[in-house]
Design a protein around this motif. Structure first.
Motif, PDB file in Angstrom:
ATOM      1  N   ALA A  33       9.327  -2.171  13.137  1.00 54.64           N
ATOM      2  CA  ALA A  33       8.951  -2.771  11.850  1.00 54.64           C
ATOM      3  C   ALA A  33       9.859  -2.272  10.732  1.00 54.64           C
ATOM      4  O   ALA A  33      10.298  -3.043   9.867  1.00 54.64           O
ATOM      5  N   MET A  45      10.712  -7.246   9.828  1.00 54.73           N
ATOM      6  CA  MET A  45       9.803  -8.337  10.177  1.00 54.73           C
ATOM      7  C   MET A  45       8.542  -8.307   9.312  1.00 54.73           C
ATOM      8  O   MET A  45       8.106  -7.240   8.866  1.00 54.73           O
ATOM      9  N   ARG A  46       7.969  -9.471   9.096  1.00 52.03           N
ATOM     10  CA  ARG A  46       6.678  -9.557   8.430  1.00 52.03           C
ATOM     11  C   ARG A  46       5.599  -9.076   9.398  1.00 52.03           C
ATOM     12  O   ARG A  46       5.717  -9.294  10.610  1.00 52.03           O
ATOM     13  N   PRO A  47       4.537  -8.438   8.883  1.00 51.77           N
ATOM     14  CA  PRO A  47       3.490  -7.952   9.792  1.00 51.77           C
ATOM     15  C   PRO A  47       2.943  -9.008  10.733  1.00 51.77           C
ATOM     16  O   PRO A  47       2.652  -8.705  11.895  1.00 51.77           O
ATOM     17  N   TYR A  78       4.936  -9.329  14.104  1.00 50.09           N
ATOM     18  CA  TYR A  78       5.087  -8.222  15.046  1.00 50.09           C
ATOM     19  C   TYR A  78       4.770  -8.618  16.479  1.00 50.09           C
ATOM     20  O   TYR A  78       5.501  -8.285  17.415  1.00 50.09           O
ATOM     21  N   PHE A 111       3.105  -4.434  21.041  1.00 49.73           N
ATOM     22  CA  PHE A 111       2.531  -4.010  19.771  1.00 49.73           C
ATOM     23  C   PHE A 111       1.027  -3.861  19.907  1.00 49.73           C
ATOM     24  O   PHE A 111       0.369  -4.659  20.590  1.00 49.73           O
ATOM     25  N   LEU A 114      -2.690  -5.608  14.898  1.00 52.51           N
ATOM     26  CA  LEU A 114      -2.258  -5.394  13.526  1.00 52.51           C
ATOM     27  C   LEU A 114      -3.229  -4.487  12.788  1.00 52.51           C
ATOM     28  O   LEU A 114      -2.827  -3.691  11.937  1.00 52.51           O
ATOM     29  N   TYR A 169       3.356  -3.907   4.379  1.00 56.19           N
ATOM     30  CA  TYR A 169       4.447  -4.817   4.011  1.00 56.19           C
ATOM     31  C   TYR A 169       5.618  -4.063   3.380  1.00 56.19           C
ATOM     32  O   TYR A 169       6.738  -4.576   3.341  1.00 56.19           O
ATOM     33  N   ARG A 228       8.881  -3.836   5.254  1.00 55.91           N
ATOM     34  CA  ARG A 228       9.823  -4.948   5.085  1.00 55.91           C
ATOM     35  C   ARG A 228      10.660  -4.732   3.824  1.00 55.91           C
ATOM     36  O   ARG A 228      11.881  -4.947   3.825  1.00 55.91           O
TER      37      ARG A 228
END
Length: 233
Positions: free
Chosen positions: A106, A111-113, A116, A161, A164, A181, A184
């Motif tokens: 990450a 990458m955006r959450p 993932y 992963f 989240l 976030y 990122r």
């Protein structure tokens, strides 16, 4: 679905749509605002609006209850990048756990959450679905394994992963003043600090190059790898 389960269903229960009043909706939004959950209130308002509009179009309701509800969209606060010492702290705090690899990916891919879970390792690149594409089109983006990420993926065949929720909970315990976030934001910041070409950086993070740029830009793997290798600090 999570917003529905966590907020709409507990609040409305089994109330028939025809008996939903503006006050019932207002009470839910007011409670979320009082709890400091402005973003959640925005999401819940949007979800209710979609439900009620659909009910109106299907002639279940005559009017949308939200037409009589007061709601001001909260002002989104932008996060802040982690410092380099905080990067080390995050990876050291999760050493020996599956979360360390997840946070490294990450942190060093931007990458955006919500992307993932789609990430996979493929030929020296991390590939993931770009979640910011409209019209239901599935588009993959690829980020070369940078010098910062390489030690964490050496010997790894498959990326798995955690949920989240688990990742976010672990992160918040380590950095209560940051949000997930911000990883990122950190990657984007490091790209700028290390002199990564803008077009390569935008390719990595999945930003649109505009209609013309997307149509006529096809960056080579060699170029992307060369730019990614600048991320070595």
């Amino acid at each position: 679905m999570n917003q529905y389960k966590n907020h709409l269903y507990p609040h409305f229960g089994n109330i028939p749509l025809k008996r939903v009043t503006p006050k019932i909706c207002q009470d839910l939004l007011d409670r979320l605002d009082e709890q400091g959950k402005g973003k959640t209130a925005d999401d819940v308002h949007s979800l209710m609006n979609m439900i009620f509009k659909a009910a109106v179009k299907h002639s279940i309701l005559r009017n949308n209850p939200l037409d009589m509800v007061f709601h001001t969209k909260h002002e989104q606060q932008h996060g802040s990048a982690l410092t380099k010492d905080e990067e080390k702290q995050l990876l050291q705090a999760t050493a020996g756990t599956p979360q360390q690899l997840m946070f490294a990916i990450a942190l060093y891919t931007g990458m955006r959450p919500n992307e993932y879970e789609t990430a996979r390792l493929e030929g020296g690149f991390i590939k993931a679905i770009n979640s910011k594409r409209k019209n239901g089109k599935i588009e993959y983006k690829k980020i070369p394994v940078t010098p910062m990420l390489k030690p964490y993926v050496d010997g790894v065949d498959e990326i798995k992963f955690s949920s989240l929720r688990i990742i976010r909970d672990r992160f918040n315990k380590i950095f209560p003043t940051h949000k997930l976030y911000d990883l990122r934001t950190t990657f984007y910041t490091r790209c700028q600090e290390c002199g990564v070409a803008n077009v390569a950086r935008d390719e990595f993070v999945g930003h649109s190059l505009g209609a013309l740029g997307n149509a006529y830009t096809d960056l080579s793997d060699e170029f992307l790898i060369r730019e990614a290798n600048k991320l070595n600090y």
